[in-house]
Design a protein around this motif. Structure first.
Motif, mmCIF file in Angstrom:
data_model
loop_
_atom_site.group_PDB
_atom_site.id
_atom_site.type_symbol
_atom_site.label_atom_id
_atom_site.label_comp_id
_atom_site.label_asym_id
_atom_site.label_seq_id
_atom_site.Cartn_x
_atom_site.Cartn_y
_atom_site.Cartn_z
ATOM 1 N N LEU A 108 14.458 1.608 -13.576
ATOM 2 C CA LEU A 108 13.789 1.382 -14.860
ATOM 3 C C LEU A 108 12.579 0.472 -14.685
ATOM 4 O O LEU A 108 11.507 0.721 -15.260
ATOM 5 C CB LEU A 108 14.773 0.773 -15.863
ATOM 6 C CG LEU A 108 14.209 0.419 -17.244
ATOM 7 C CD1 LEU A 108 13.640 1.644 -17.937
ATOM 8 C CD2 LEU A 108 15.288 -0.227 -18.108
ATOM 9 N N LYS A 109 12.715 -0.578 -13.881
ATOM 10 C CA LYS A 109 11.591 -1.481 -13.639
ATOM 11 C C LYS A 109 10.428 -0.748 -12.979
ATOM 12 O O LYS A 109 9.270 -0.914 -13.369
ATOM 13 C CB LYS A 109 12.029 -2.662 -12.753
ATOM 14 C CG LYS A 109 12.982 -3.652 -13.389
ATOM 15 C CD LYS A 109 12.320 -4.596 -14.364
ATOM 16 C CE LYS A 109 12.294 -4.106 -15.783
ATOM 17 N NZ LYS A 109 13.568 -3.944 -16.440
ATOM 18 N N ILE A 110 10.722 0.060 -11.961
ATOM 19 C CA ILE A 110 9.671 0.805 -11.267
ATOM 20 C C ILE A 110 8.992 1.788 -12.208
ATOM 21 O O ILE A 110 7.761 1.899 -12.252
ATOM 22 C CB ILE A 110 10.252 1.525 -10.035
ATOM 23 C CG1 ILE A 110 10.670 0.496 -8.972
ATOM 24 C CG2 ILE A 110 9.250 2.522 -9.457
ATOM 25 C CD1 ILE A 110 11.444 1.090 -7.815
ATOM 26 N N LEU A 111 9.782 2.497 -12.996
ATOM 27 C CA LEU A 111 9.239 3.479 -13.924
ATOM 28 C C LEU A 111 8.292 2.838 -14.931
ATOM 29 O O LEU A 111 7.202 3.346 -15.193
ATOM 30 C CB LEU A 111 10.386 4.188 -14.649
ATOM 31 C CG LEU A 111 10.015 5.145 -15.786
ATOM 32 C CD1 LEU A 111 9.201 6.309 -15.247
ATOM 33 C CD2 LEU A 111 11.274 5.652 -16.486
ATOM 34 N N GLU A 112 8.690 1.683 -15.497
ATOM 35 C CA GLU A 112 7.888 1.101 -16.564
ATOM 36 C C GLU A 112 6.764 0.207 -16.065
ATOM 37 O O GLU A 112 5.958 -0.265 -16.869
ATOM 38 C CB GLU A 112 8.784 0.333 -17.548
ATOM 39 C CG GLU A 112 9.538 -0.855 -16.974
ATOM 40 C CD GLU A 112 10.467 -1.494 -17.993
ATOM 41 O OE1 GLU A 112 10.309 -1.264 -19.207
ATOM 42 O OE2 GLU A 112 11.365 -2.238 -17.565
ATOM 43 N N VAL A 141 5.497 5.908 -12.438
ATOM 44 C CA VAL A 141 5.888 7.089 -11.667
ATOM 45 C C VAL A 141 7.389 7.299 -11.858
ATOM 46 O O VAL A 141 8.125 6.351 -12.142
ATOM 47 C CB VAL A 141 5.569 6.944 -10.160
ATOM 48 C CG1 VAL A 141 4.062 6.855 -9.937
ATOM 49 C CG2 VAL A 141 6.284 5.739 -9.548
ATOM 50 N N PRO A 142 7.870 8.545 -11.705
ATOM 51 C CA PRO A 142 9.303 8.798 -11.877
ATOM 52 C C PRO A 142 10.141 8.007 -10.875
ATOM 53 O O PRO A 142 9.788 7.899 -9.700
ATOM 54 C CB PRO A 142 9.429 10.299 -11.620
ATOM 55 C CG PRO A 142 8.060 10.853 -11.861
ATOM 56 C CD PRO A 142 7.114 9.771 -11.438
ATOM 57 N N GLN A 152 4.735 8.804 -5.150
ATOM 58 C CA GLN A 152 4.683 9.517 -6.424
ATOM 59 C C GLN A 152 6.051 9.632 -7.098
ATOM 60 O O GLN A 152 6.154 10.079 -8.239
ATOM 61 C CB GLN A 152 4.110 10.915 -6.199
ATOM 62 C CG GLN A 152 2.677 10.919 -5.708
ATOM 63 C CD GLN A 152 1.751 10.178 -6.647
ATOM 64 O OE1 GLN A 152 1.667 10.507 -7.836
ATOM 65 N NE2 GLN A 152 1.063 9.165 -6.143
ATOM 66 N N HIS A 153 7.098 9.249 -6.371
ATOM 67 C CA HIS A 153 8.444 9.325 -6.924
ATOM 68 C C HIS A 153 9.366 8.447 -6.079
ATOM 69 O O HIS A 153 9.186 8.348 -4.872
ATOM 70 C CB HIS A 153 8.969 10.762 -6.919
ATOM 71 C CG HIS A 153 10.350 10.902 -7.482
ATOM 72 N ND1 HIS A 153 11.492 10.808 -6.712
ATOM 73 C CD2 HIS A 153 10.774 11.111 -8.755
ATOM 74 C CE1 HIS A 153 12.553 10.956 -7.477
ATOM 75 N NE2 HIS A 153 12.154 11.143 -8.718
ATOM 76 N N ASP A 200 0.828 -1.206 0.000
ATOM 77 C CA ASP A 200 0.000 0.000 0.000
ATOM 78 C C ASP A 200 0.862 1.256 0.000
ATOM 79 O O ASP A 200 0.594 2.215 -0.733
ATOM 80 C CB ASP A 200 -0.934 0.008 1.213
ATOM 81 C CG ASP A 200 -2.062 -1.006 1.092
ATOM 82 O OD1 ASP A 200 -2.305 -1.463 -0.047
ATOM 83 O OD2 ASP A 200 -2.676 -1.344 2.106
ATOM 84 N N LEU A 201 1.887 1.241 0.828
ATOM 85 C CA LEU A 201 2.781 2.394 0.917
ATOM 86 C C LEU A 201 3.578 2.565 -0.370
ATOM 87 O O LEU A 201 3.684 3.676 -0.911
ATOM 88 C CB LEU A 201 3.730 2.228 2.105
ATOM 89 C CG LEU A 201 4.657 3.397 2.437
ATOM 90 C CD1 LEU A 201 3.854 4.671 2.689
ATOM 91 C CD2 LEU A 201 5.529 3.064 3.635
ATOM 92 N N LEU A 202 4.119 1.469 -0.881
ATOM 93 C CA LEU A 202 4.910 1.538 -2.108
ATOM 94 C C LEU A 202 4.059 2.022 -3.286
ATOM 95 O O LEU A 202 4.518 2.811 -4.118
ATOM 96 C CB LEU A 202 5.510 0.165 -2.424
ATOM 97 C CG LEU A 202 6.649 -0.300 -1.503
ATOM 98 C CD1 LEU A 202 6.934 -1.788 -1.710
ATOM 99 C CD2 LEU A 202 7.919 0.520 -1.745
#
Length: 356
Positions: A232-236, A240-241, A213-214, A207-209
């Motif tokens: 890169l994995k998180i972004l795609e 979120v940035p 927003q960044h 939930d927190l993750l």
């Protein structure tokens, strides 16, 4: 659920073990071909292949004692003007083997007389067919956009290539090869428990993750390449940035961004800076940052700490901590109802002509 991506994540330990066990066959052609020693190696690739190239270049430069550089295919005009074919070996990396920019680069470098080894997971792909020699990434097919087993398989393939070339050119001793296999085996043996620990950690914090927003990912030494791929994995997958910073660069660069609500993911990868990184983590947490720590080093326990096992050498964070960032992508995207198993835009590669 991002079922396919999770399946690929879980396949990785078996792939690493198979590549280590079958390395004589997998790299036989490389061992037997006519390749004279060179003064430098240039590795080219895009996306995850570029990050894998940077990680491998760092490793190769250390063990071979020669200049090794990674670059994206579209930034090579300066290199091709000054490098000499007799001094330089080019490795062109593309997991799918369909990257149009890599295809163009291979053609151009070969026309200039350079020896190019193509490195793909499909020996019949357009990139593979353009090289002087082809090296297979023995990870199998990966249909999901955010690469997991293909990424770590590429890193391991390039690493073995460096070791094989080093032996051929009398620049790598047998004990160096043996030591690498010993440390890799630690990662393989620890992988199942690391995956389970990462899944439990992400479940507790999903939930927190998912609400962040960044993300700022911070590491040092070879761990820097792991957080680059993690970002890169998180972004795609979370849309979120996500930015990756080398530890010292963070201290001299964007430290003024510390403020309540900012999410930092710390990867202490080596003992050199672990104490200073602990100080930064505590300092930013006291200022209101939401921090998580992923590490295989001896570290205090806590709800915000993911303690992993395996090798404590920085380079092997690619086979340990990266699992956590991959799993974070799965759980975060699911929590945000993002289907990362399928592309958001099915016509993107066709419209932009980035895949053959």
């Amino acid at each position: 659920m991002a079922q396919k991506m999770m399946e690929y994540i879980k396949e990785q330990p078996a792939i690493w073990a198979r590549m280590a066990e079958e390395r004589e066959d997998i790299f036989r052609e490389l061992k037997e071909c006519e390749l004279n020693p060179v003064k430098r190696i240039l590795i080219i690739g895009s996306g995850s292949s570029y990050i894998a190239a940077m990680a491998a270049a760092d490793f190769m430069e250390k063990i071979l004692g020669i200049e090794t550089t990674a670059s994206v295919p579209t930034r090579l005009s300066g290199f091709i003007k000054v490098l000499k074919p007799e001094d330089t070996l080019v490795l062109a990396v593309s997991q799918s083997g369909k990257s149009t920019s890599t295809i163009s680069a291979v053609k151009e470098w070969r026309e200039k007389g350079f020896t190019v080894i193509t490195v793909t997971s499909d020996l019949k792909s357009p990139v593979a067919l353009q090289g002087n020699l082809h090296q297979l990434i023995a990870c199998g097919e990966e249909t999901v956009g955010p690469k997991t087993k293909g990424m770590t398989g590429t890193v391991l393939t390039l690493t073995f290539m460096g070791l094989v070339l080093g032996q051929r050119w009398n620049r790598v001793e047998e004990e160096q090869f043996t030591h690498f296999l010993y440390e890799l085996n630690k990662s393989i043996k620890a992988a199942h428990s690391n995956i389970e620990a990462s899944m439990d950690f992400c479940k507790r914090n999903e939930d927190l993750l998912a609400s962040m927003q960044h993300f700022t990912l911070i590491s040092e030494e070879a761990g820097y390449y792991t957080v680059q791929e993690g970002a890169l994995k998180i972004l795609e997958t979370l849309y979120v940035p996500a930015s990756a910073y080398e530890f010292e660069e963070y201290l001299h660069g964007i430290n003024n961004t510390i403020e309540p609500g900012l999410c930092n993911l710390f990867l202490p990868a080596g003992t050199h800076n672990s104490e200073r990184m602990a100080v930064l983590e505590r300092y930013s947490r006291e200022k209101g940052c939401i921090n998580f720590i992923v590490t295989s080093l001896d570290w205090e326990s806590g709800s915000h700490v993911l303690n992993l096992s395996g090798s404590q050498e920085p380079y092997f964070s690619m086979f340990q901590a990266l699992l956590a960032f991959q799993i974070m992508s799965v759980y975060g995207s699911e929590r945000k109802c993002i289907e990362c198993d399928t592309p958001k835009f099915h016509d993107f590669y066709r419209v932009m002509n980035t895949k053959a």
